[in-house]
Design a protein around this motif. Structure first.
Motif, mmCIF file in Angstrom:
data_model
loop_
_atom_site.group_PDB
_atom_site.id
_atom_site.type_symbol
_atom_site.label_atom_id
_atom_site.label_comp_id
_atom_site.label_asym_id
_atom_site.label_seq_id
_atom_site.Cartn_x
_atom_site.Cartn_y
_atom_site.Cartn_z
ATOM 1 N N GLU A 11 89.875 35.842 -43.618
ATOM 2 C CA GLU A 11 90.712 35.751 -42.321
ATOM 3 C C GLU A 11 89.730 36.638 -41.346
ATOM 4 N N PRO A 12 89.568 36.028 -40.285
ATOM 5 C CA PRO A 12 88.805 36.920 -39.231
ATOM 6 C C PRO A 12 89.582 38.177 -38.909
ATOM 7 N N GLU A 13 88.731 39.162 -38.650
ATOM 8 C CA GLU A 13 89.363 40.683 -38.485
ATOM 9 C C GLU A 13 89.917 40.563 -37.007
ATOM 10 N N ASP A 14 91.114 41.156 -36.823
ATOM 11 C CA ASP A 14 91.363 41.440 -35.421
ATOM 12 C C ASP A 14 90.696 42.672 -34.789
ATOM 13 N N THR A 15 89.869 42.349 -33.994
ATOM 14 C CA THR A 15 89.094 43.327 -33.303
ATOM 15 C C THR A 15 89.836 43.890 -31.896
ATOM 16 N N ARG A 16 90.881 43.325 -31.626
ATOM 17 C CA ARG A 16 91.508 43.914 -30.374
ATOM 18 C C ARG A 16 92.241 45.124 -30.502
ATOM 19 N N ILE A 17 92.009 45.908 -29.541
ATOM 20 C CA ILE A 17 92.412 47.399 -29.545
ATOM 21 C C ILE A 17 93.690 47.562 -28.586
ATOM 22 N N ARG A 18 94.683 47.727 -29.378
ATOM 23 C CA ARG A 18 96.220 47.852 -28.884
ATOM 24 C C ARG A 18 96.280 48.718 -27.496
ATOM 25 N N ALA A 19 96.624 48.325 -26.410
ATOM 26 C CA ALA A 19 96.639 49.250 -25.454
ATOM 27 C C ALA A 19 97.455 50.310 -25.631
ATOM 28 N N ALA A 20 97.106 51.436 -24.729
ATOM 29 C CA ALA A 20 98.148 52.269 -25.107
ATOM 30 C C ALA A 20 99.587 52.218 -24.573
ATOM 31 N N ARG A 21 100.516 52.792 -24.945
ATOM 32 C CA ARG A 21 101.919 52.675 -24.454
ATOM 33 C C ARG A 21 102.284 53.986 -24.026
ATOM 34 N N ILE A 22 103.554 53.907 -23.318
ATOM 35 C CA ILE A 22 104.291 55.149 -22.746
ATOM 36 C C ILE A 22 104.535 56.259 -23.911
ATOM 37 N N GLN A 23 104.871 55.433 -24.947
ATOM 38 C CA GLN A 23 105.294 56.244 -26.151
ATOM 39 C C GLN A 23 104.154 57.165 -26.756
ATOM 40 N N ASP A 24 102.830 56.372 -26.549
ATOM 41 C CA ASP A 24 101.690 57.234 -26.974
ATOM 42 C C ASP A 24 101.395 58.462 -26.215
ATOM 43 N N VAL A 25 101.493 58.223 -25.022
ATOM 44 C CA VAL A 25 101.566 59.465 -24.010
ATOM 45 C C VAL A 25 102.515 60.385 -24.410
ATOM 46 N N ALA A 26 103.641 60.150 -24.332
ATOM 47 C CA ALA A 26 104.857 60.978 -24.813
ATOM 48 C C ALA A 26 104.662 62.022 -26.086
ATOM 49 N N ARG A 27 104.266 61.141 -27.162
ATOM 50 C CA ARG A 27 103.892 61.779 -28.169
ATOM 51 C C ARG A 27 102.446 62.871 -28.341
ATOM 52 N N LEU A 28 101.701 62.545 -27.489
ATOM 53 C CA LEU A 28 100.499 63.519 -27.453
ATOM 54 C C LEU A 28 100.687 64.641 -26.576
ATOM 55 N N ALA A 29 101.434 64.343 -25.347
ATOM 56 C CA ALA A 29 102.220 65.294 -24.339
ATOM 57 C C ALA A 29 103.075 66.089 -25.036
ATOM 58 N N ASP A 30 103.928 65.821 -26.187
ATOM 59 C CA ASP A 30 105.184 66.409 -26.584
ATOM 60 C C ASP A 30 105.975 66.472 -25.542
ATOM 61 N N VAL A 31 106.267 65.344 -25.073
ATOM 62 C CA VAL A 31 107.452 65.270 -24.028
ATOM 63 C C VAL A 31 108.240 63.838 -24.296
ATOM 64 N N SER A 32 109.356 63.744 -23.870
ATOM 65 C CA SER A 32 109.989 62.442 -23.810
ATOM 66 C C SER A 32 109.475 61.420 -22.810
ATOM 67 N N THR A 33 109.508 60.026 -23.307
ATOM 68 C CA THR A 33 109.116 59.185 -22.573
ATOM 69 C C THR A 33 109.727 59.131 -20.902
ATOM 70 N N ALA A 34 110.960 59.551 -20.958
ATOM 71 C CA ALA A 34 111.531 59.657 -19.587
ATOM 72 C C ALA A 34 110.740 60.765 -18.848
ATOM 73 N N THR A 35 110.192 61.895 -19.481
ATOM 74 C CA THR A 35 109.478 62.881 -18.744
ATOM 75 C C THR A 35 108.221 62.274 -18.365
ATOM 76 N N VAL A 36 107.559 61.438 -19.203
ATOM 77 C CA VAL A 36 106.446 60.725 -18.780
ATOM 78 C C VAL A 36 106.469 59.888 -17.289
ATOM 79 N N SER A 37 107.702 59.142 -17.421
ATOM 80 C CA SER A 37 108.079 58.304 -16.435
ATOM 81 C C SER A 37 108.223 59.125 -15.010
ATOM 82 N N ARG A 38 109.075 60.404 -15.091
ATOM 83 C CA ARG A 38 109.170 61.114 -14.048
ATOM 84 C C ARG A 38 107.997 61.571 -13.444
#
Length: 352
Positions: A11-38
């Motif tokens: 089966e061909p490998e899926d070489t697509r890279i998933r776009a970063a999501r707001i949850q990724d930012v929140a996790r890395l910044a150690d804040v909630s997604t609501a804080t990222v939005s604000r």
């Protein structure tokens, strides 16, 4: 192999890279997604430390906020229109810097409209704002959409907060941020007179321009304050451009009796004038003193360096953006804000 002896096809490998999501930012910044939005939409509601972590996480993850989604949720575009009469004028560079950095801190971007004297462009941007493409506008063109500089005509109904900057708009019930052009011009005129100059020429701005009206009144008041007569023969028409300064210089070179000092109502005109005088063999300030207005970047490095009126251009832009943000976020703003100018003495003016 399969049961028929065929080789298995990988089966061909899926070489697509998933776009970063707001949850990724929140996790890395150690804040909630609501804080990222604000932090993106209303940064003033987030601590500087948390916002710094969010911005760092966005940079590391490559997260791209979805402005369309933000607009659908809030009915806002988070964009501001900045209307300029002439983008090529170097005077506006620091003003735009002040506007942009203040809007950015509040989570807004800006769109620059260069009218360049075109009624068609103005009609386009009036429709653009009326269609809800921006949340507010900062006007540096001296009039409301649909009106002339003199205030004639019915203003267009665009339904967004507006702020006037540099050129006041008479009768407009909006915040207006400016300097005291009349007082500044009077101060420069009196400075030249105190150095012994009695024949002071004046190179004007464009006709029907409120800045020009105020500076011309200031020039006349400055003459009166020191007891000098007003001489219409010493008024030279201009339009704030280098080319107008060149034409003014050619006018002076051709005269048999010249003034001892020239007050140009923009630095660009003063620089063009000095260059023309130099080309004709006249020395500034030995043969004739030259003063400007604005204190653009080139004023300090011109030859000779230019005596001028310093306008706090970056601070003007910041004040206009802050006033608009107040309106956009439901707060009131003063209707008139005036920032101080400064007389900057350099080498282009000498005493007699």
């Amino acid at each position: 192999m399969d049961e028929l002896g065929h080789k298995d096809r990988a089966e061909p490998e899926d070489t697509r890279i998933r776009a970063a999501r707001i949850q990724d930012v929140a996790r890395l910044a150690d804040v909630s997604t609501a804080t990222v939005s604000r932090a993106l939409a209303n940064p003033e509601r987030v601590s500087p430390e948390a916002r710094a972590r969010v911005l760092e996480a966005i940079a590391k993850t490559g997260y791209v906020p979805n402005p369309a989604a933000r607009s659908l949720r809030s009915q806002k575009t988070f964009m501001v229109l900045v209307v300029l009469p002439d983008l090529s004028n170097t005077f506006f560079s620091k003003i735009l810097r002040g506007i942009e950095e203040t809007l950015f801190e509040a989570g807004y971007g800006m769109i620059i409209s260069d009218l360049d004297g075109s009624p068609e462009k103005e009609a386009h941007f009036a429709a653009f704002t009326a269609a809800g493409r921006v949340d507010g506008a900062i006007l540096l063109n001296g009039h409301l959409f649909g009106q002339s500089r003199g205030g004639e005509g019915q203003p267009a109904r665009i339904g967004i907060p507006l702020v006037a900057l540099c050129e006041a708009i008479p009768g407009a019930d909006i915040p207006q941020i400016e300097i005291d052009n009349r007082a500044a011009a009077s101060r420069m005129t009196q400075h030249l007179a105190t150095l012994g100059h009695r024949r002071i020429a004046y190179v004007s701005g464009p006709a029907n321009n409120i800045l020009e009206r105020e500076r011309f009144l200031g020039f006349k008041e400055g003459l009166e304050a020191v007891g000098l007569p007003f001489d219409p023969a010493l008024i030279i028409p201009g339009d704030y451009t280098i080319e107008a300064g060149v034409r003014a210089g050619q006018d002076l070179v051709a005269r048999s009796t010249r003034p001892t000092a020239v007050f140009c109502t923009s630095d660009e005109m003063a620089i063009g004038l000095m260059r023309t005088l130099f080309s004709a063999g006249l020395k500034v300030p030995d043969d004739i003193s030259v003063a400007g207005f604005d204190d653009i970047e080139f004023a300090a490095v011109a030859e000779p360096s230019l005596t001028t009126i310093h306008q706090p251009r970056r601070e003007l832009g910041q004040a206009a953006a802050s006033a608009l943000i107040d309106l956009l976020q439901g707060r009131s703003s003063p209707k008139r804000i005036r920032l101080d100018t400064e007389l900057v003495i350099r080498d282009s003016v000498a005493s007699l």
